[in-house]
Design a protein around this motif. Structure first.
Motif, short mmCIF file in Angstrom:
data_model
loop_
_atom_site.label_atom_id
_atom_site.label_comp_id
_atom_site.label_asym_id
_atom_site.label_seq_id
_atom_site.Cartn_x
_atom_site.Cartn_y
_atom_site.Cartn_z
N LEU A 18 0.84 -1.20 0.00
CA LEU A 18 0.00 0.00 0.00
C LEU A 18 0.88 1.25 0.00
O LEU A 18 0.68 2.18 -0.79
N THR A 19 1.88 1.26 0.89
CA THR A 19 2.75 2.44 0.99
C THR A 19 3.48 2.69 -0.32
O THR A 19 3.53 3.82 -0.82
N VAL A 31 1.05 4.12 -3.00
CA VAL A 31 0.70 5.53 -2.76
C VAL A 31 1.91 6.41 -3.07
O VAL A 31 1.81 7.42 -3.77
N LEU A 32 3.07 5.97 -2.58
CA LEU A 32 4.30 6.73 -2.78
C LEU A 32 4.62 6.88 -4.27
O LEU A 32 5.03 7.95 -4.73
#
Lengths: 315, 308
Positions: free
Chosen positions: A291-292, A295-296
């Motif tokens: 997820l990170t 998004v990043l």
């Protein structure tokens, strides 16, 4: 490097593989279009390549999860609860005895779908509203600006909570559609504002006046003359919004008002794994990491595109 | 100034009415049969139905119902939760914890954000500058639903430095880790803003003058550079409040802090409509008022700004 030096190098500096400028500082013989120049900058930006590679990876996971994991993410067996890595399940099993790696890979689809459709929806709404408000001004602009004020007056997640609860009452299935609707209703304001201000700037240019003088109608002026010149910041905002929407979807699912099982979503898996974190950490770490990174990746991509299109912002 | 305040207040009223109207319409309008929902499976007798309909104004037109709701909201009467407890009481219990948590988070965010941002802005291009900048990018991209459980796992469960959950009566120590998590995103944005604005101000004429007349570096940095750099940071804190609220819902849920956020989360999960609407309405009011205050503070801090 100071801004002045920067400007000097970007305008006149010798670039590899190019004819060096003649003595006396005359501009290079070959000129590039704005998009060509932006692409030239992007190609040399390693952040762009890292972000693009991550985006391609996530999209690939969404389109063809079978390429990465052949295990069925819904084939769970509580006998394997928290079992360690074995065979195809390289990250072990979670609370329900599901393959963690397989669930993480399959979770990409929901995120990408929600992000993509939410961006399309907010893009269309923002484009139309921003264009109309910026081009026609007057009462329409005043009205739309007030509506934007009201929507922005509510913190996104609070509004999403209320809206999702409302939509939850009459929805069926996994809830992708209602999450997209929620994000679409609440997320278009930034895009509309950016579009409006670019249109305002472009509207008063001489070429627009010239086109009007030649008898072009409002629609033609908006489409042919204003839109291409107002598009770059709009695309940047939408790229960054894609990352934000994916994070919001995960947060809503985490709070149990977004997607619902049997849908596979990183947000749901993080919520479940977070409750059992003392027993096993991997079911929490794997979806969190993906997820990170997703998004990043979109935020970095948006940043890189903005830097390429707007040399003034460059450090 | 007075005219500006009045105009802003009028704008706020419009936004407030619009917001509460939307929230109310979404939650309560077109409900099928709230009385039956209240009673569950048991049949509702006609007498009870009549009394309750009158008590809750269910027969009145929508706008009248909305007016009653607004009246309650403005007089502090938020109604009762589905379990029968006055919502005002629930809030009174929850607010102190949330305020403690939010203030602590803002404190950490301001401390680390302004401190590191100042150093990074003064020493641009150094290793410290580049490292903090890369770190802020990661933190900005880190959703709080990732950060909160991971922090709990690492610092609570594995390292044991902090309690994993704060408990019913959280003390200051128990709130440190949740506050750091909640303030992380704000720290990153404050750091970036401070860095940019310090780097700009260092080159300003008045800083050169201050140096030229022989002031100590410490005084130039703290009085001339920092004070002028903090103005945009203050506005950011106001805007960030919305994110802070969203973050508080997740953070309080994960760390089990009995605050406004976790009560709201509980309300969502138990489908407690009145509680959700009451809490969201109050949070929106807090958000609007704080933003107004921040705008006014802006004018006080920077006398160059004149509101007319």
């Amino acid at each position: 490097m100071s801004d002045l030096e920067m400007a000097a190098t970007t305008e006149l500096g010798a670039r590899p593989g190019e004819v060096p400028p003649a003595a006396g500082g005359t501009p290079p013989p070959k000129t590039r279009s704005l998009a060509g120049d932006a692409w030239y900058d992007l190609r040399r930006n390693w952040i762009f390549w890292v972000a693009a590679a991550l985006v391609v990876l996530v999209v690939l996971m969404a389109v063809a999860p079978g390429l990465f994991s052949s295990a069925d993410p819904t084939a769970c067996n509580t006998r394997r609860q928290y079992a360690g890595p074995s065979g195809g399940a390289i990250l072990g099993y979670d609370f329900q005895g599901c393959d963690v790696f397989s669930r993480t890979v399959h979770g990409a689809r929901a995120s990408v779908l929600v992000g993509l459709f939410a961006v399309l929806l907010t893009g269309v709404i923002g484009l139309v509203f921003g264009m109309l408000a910026g081009y026609f001004g007057g009462w329409l602009d005043a009205l739309l600006s007030r509506v934007i004020d009201v929507v922005l007056g509510i913190p996104l997640l609070l509004a999403a909570i209320v809206l999702s609860k409302r939509l939850a009452a009459d929805r069926s299935g996994s809830g992708i559609v209602s999450v997209v609707i929620v994000l679409g209703i609440l997320g278009w304001t930034t895009a509309a504002r950016v579009m409006r201000s670019s249109v305002l700037a472009a509207r008063s240019q001489d070429y627009v006046a010239a086109a009007r003088m030649l008898g072009a109608g409002p629609l033609r002026i908006m489409w042919r003359h204003i839109l291409p010149n107002a598009l770059a910041p709009f695309i940047v905002v939408l790229t960054i919004a894609l990352g934000t929407f994916i994070a919001t979807e995960a947060t809503l699912s985490f709070l149990n008002i977004g997607l619902r099982p049997p849908a596979i979503s990183w947000g749901i898996d993080i919520a479940t794994a977070g409750k059992h974190v003392r027993e096993a950490a991997m079911p929490l770490i794997a979806p969190s990491l993906f997820l990170t990174l997703t998004v990043l990746a979109f935020i970095m991509l948006g940043d890189a595109i903005r830097d390429a299109f707007d040399p003034k912002l460059r450090r | 100034m007075a005219r500006y305040i009045i105009r802003r207040l009028l704008q706020m009223v419009v936004t407030f009415i619009g917001t509460t109207f939307v929230v109310y319409a979404l939650m309560f309008a077109n409900q099928n049969d709230p009385l039956q929902a209240l009673a569950g499976d048991r049949p509702v007798s006609d007498n009870v139905r009549q009394v309750l309909t009158e008590q809750y104004h269910l027969d009145d037109p929508f706008l009248v119902q909305y007016a009653y709701y607004m009246k309650g909201l403005l007089t502090g009467d938020l109604g009762r939760t589905l379990t029968g407890r006055p919502i005002g009481d629930v809030m009174a219990d929850a607010w102190p914890n949330t305020i403690k948590l939010a203030l602590l988070a803002l404190f950490f965010a301001a401390l680390f954000g302004i401190g590191a941002g100042l150093v990074a802005g003064l020493r641009r291009g150094t290793v410290f500058d580049n490292t903090t900048l890369a770190l802020t990018l990661v933190v900005v991209g880190l959703p709080i639903i990732v950060l909160a459980p991971i922090a709990q796992l690492v610092f609570g469960v594995k390292l044991g430095w902090f309690p994993t959950t704060a408990g019913a009566r959280p003390d200051l120590y128990g709130l440190i880790l949740p506050a750091l998590v909640l303030g992380a995103a704000s720290t990153a944005t404050i750091l970036r803003l401070t860095r940019t604005s310090v780097a700009e101000n260092v080159r300003a004429d008045y800083v050169r003058t201050a140096r030229a007349k022989g002031l100590a570096v410490r005084r130039v940095v703290s009085v001339h550079v920092l004070r002028n750099s903090l103005i945009p940071v203050i506005t950011l804190i106001g805007v960030d409040l919305g994110n802070l609220m969203a973050g508080a819902i997740v953070t309080e849920g994960v760390f089990n802090i009995p605050g406004v956020g976790s009560k709201l989360l509980l309300g969502i999960q138990t489908e407690d409509g009145p509680l959700v609407v009451g809490f969201v309405s109050v949070l929106v009011i807090v958000f609007l008022v704080t933003n107004l205050l921040v705008d006014l503070l802006y004018a006080v801090l920077d006398p160059r700004i004149r509101y007319e």
